[in-house]
Scaffold this active site. Structure first.
Site, PDB file in Angstrom:
ATOM      1  N   ARG A  38      47.459  34.241  35.678  1.00  0.00           N
ATOM      2  CA  ARG A  38      47.108  34.302  37.101  1.00  0.00           C
ATOM      3  C   ARG A  38      46.596  32.944  37.578  1.00  0.00           C
ATOM      4  NH1 ARG A  38      43.112  39.040  38.782  1.00  0.00           N
ATOM      5  NH2 ARG A  38      41.603  37.679  37.782  1.00  0.00           N
TER       6      ARG A  38
ATOM      7  N   GLU B 294      42.079  45.572  50.531  1.00  0.00           N
ATOM      8  CA  GLU B 294      41.079  45.582  49.461  1.00  0.00           C
ATOM      9  C   GLU B 294      39.736  45.173  50.040  1.00  0.00           C
ATOM     10  OE1 GLU B 294      41.250  42.505  46.420  1.00  0.00           O
ATOM     11  OE2 GLU B 294      42.745  41.406  47.547  1.00  0.00           O
TER      12      GLU B 294
ATOM     13  N   LYS C 254      43.613  33.632  43.330  1.00  0.00           N
ATOM     14  CA  LYS C 254      42.159  33.627  43.176  1.00  0.00           C
ATOM     15  C   LYS C 254      41.653  32.223  43.483  1.00  0.00           C
ATOM     16  CE  LYS C 254      38.929  36.159  40.327  1.00  0.00           C
ATOM     17  NZ  LYS C 254      38.752  37.319  41.211  1.00  0.00           N
TER      18      LYS C 254
END
Ligand SMILES: *Cc1c(COP(=O)(O)O)cnc(C)c1O
Length: 343
Positions: A82, A220, A184
């Site tokens: 990621r 989210e 992220k």
């Protein structure tokens, strides 16, 4: 070597300066071999890219002690991958995945005394991060970067049991359609701080963000993915049609646990706010808490109350929580490669 003498149950989620951190620098088109250093400070030039155009990405995972005295972490290969994807999206040179895992192992071993003892509920939080150190004034990617991993012990997320929380539907947006919501990066958090401070002032634990395009679908919270349980006891997982939900490793693991361990049906699809009142349970998932139960959503004064109530986790969420944490702790057999032994 012996464990640090800390009140593990009460250290909270704060930064404690551990002994050593891993640092590798990128220069002249390559990453150097990396070192462990005692120096917790970063010295930057005032024209460093991270300070101007926010080229920064990060990860979060935990190491913990198992009952038989090993130190392990959970699926670090997915964090490594990621972080590569996050870096590529911000035009940063990816840190190689196998080196990421080796660096995690090195830092955790070097700070072994900071790994909280089995049964304390505390864990060693691992924070990899990468940022532009090279100079920029005109808008462009920098040509020098630092990759760093530090660790800090953190206390148990839930002291005295997981109490359901109340969340609000936010009027702010977290991520633009086809923007950076699926990586992220610190930039996704900078703009969420005002929203979370506002929500806290109003007495809510978290913001639930809707899709920014139609403001119809659930996405989210600021730092956790969302799970629902429907009237048949099956799992419903919001999916973004604008690619703006962060691919949580905890969520992906829960989906697999639901199917393979608990025999639940899992429906991953766009979920409308207006259908949420049909659901029985709701949870927020991420590395820090694994799953936090939600008892109530406040949608502009209108309350959506889940059958599971405000006293305890709903039964399906609890089963998922117990199974996943059992796998992490070595009490339940893990799928191949999920529990990564460091020592
Ligand atoms: C890190 C993060 C999560 C949780 O991901 P995990 O891999 O499960 O820890 C969820 N949403 C956002 C926005 C995040 O940054």
């Amino acid at each position: 070597m012996s464990k640090k003498n800390m009140d593990w149950a009460n250290i909270g989620f704060n930064y404690h300066v551990a002994d050593l951190r891993y640092v590798s620098n990128y220069k002249d088109g390559k990453w150097d071999s990396g070192i462990l250093t005692e120096d917790s400070r970063v010295v930057l030039s005032e024209d460093a890219g991270v300070l101007h155009y926010a080229q920064e990405v990060f990860e979060g995972l935990k190491a913990y002690e198992t009952e038989d005295g090993h130190i392990v972490c959970f699926r670090p290969d997915l964090n490594a991958k990621r972080m590569v994807e996050s870096a590529q999206r911000l035009e940063m040179p990816p840190f190689p995945e196998e080196r990421f895992i080796e660096a995690v192992e090195q830092v955790v071993k070097a700070n072994e005394d900071w790994v909280p003892p089995f049964g304390s509920g505390a864990t060693l939080y691992i924070r990899p991060l990468m940022f532009a150190t090279g100079n920029v004034i005109g808008v462009k990617p920098a040509d020098e970067y630092q990759f760093r991993i530090f660790v800090t012990p953190v206390g148990p997320y839930f002291k005295g049991g997981a109490k359901p929380i109340t969340v609000k539907i936010s009027d702010f947006d977290r991520a633009a359609p086809h923007g950076t919501g699926n990586i992220k990066a610190g930039l996704n958090y900078a703009m969420s701080l005002h929203a979370i401070v506002t929500a806290h002032d109003e007495g809510f634990a978290e913001n639930v963000y809707l899709d920014a395009q139609s403001r119809t679908y659930i996405e989210e919270t600021g730092g956790a993915n969302i799970l629902f349980v429907d009237a048949d006891g099956n799992l419903v997982v919001p999916k973004s049609f604008t690619d703006s939900i962060l691919p949580s490793i905890t969520r992906r693991s829960i989906v697999q646990v639901a199917k393979d361990y608990l025999g639940l049906k899992v429906d991953e699809r766009p979920v409308k706010l207006e259908e949420v009142s049909n659901f029985k349970e709701m949870g927020l998932c991420g590395t820090a808490a694994v799953i936090s139960p939600v008892g109530k959503i406040n949608d502009h004064g209108k309350e959506i109350c889940f059958e599971s109530g405000m006293e305890e986790m709903g039964p399906v969420i609890k089963k998922l929580y117990d199974t996943l944490t059992g796998i992490q702790m070595g009490e339940i057999e893990a799928p191949e490669g999920w529990v990564h032994r460091i020592k």
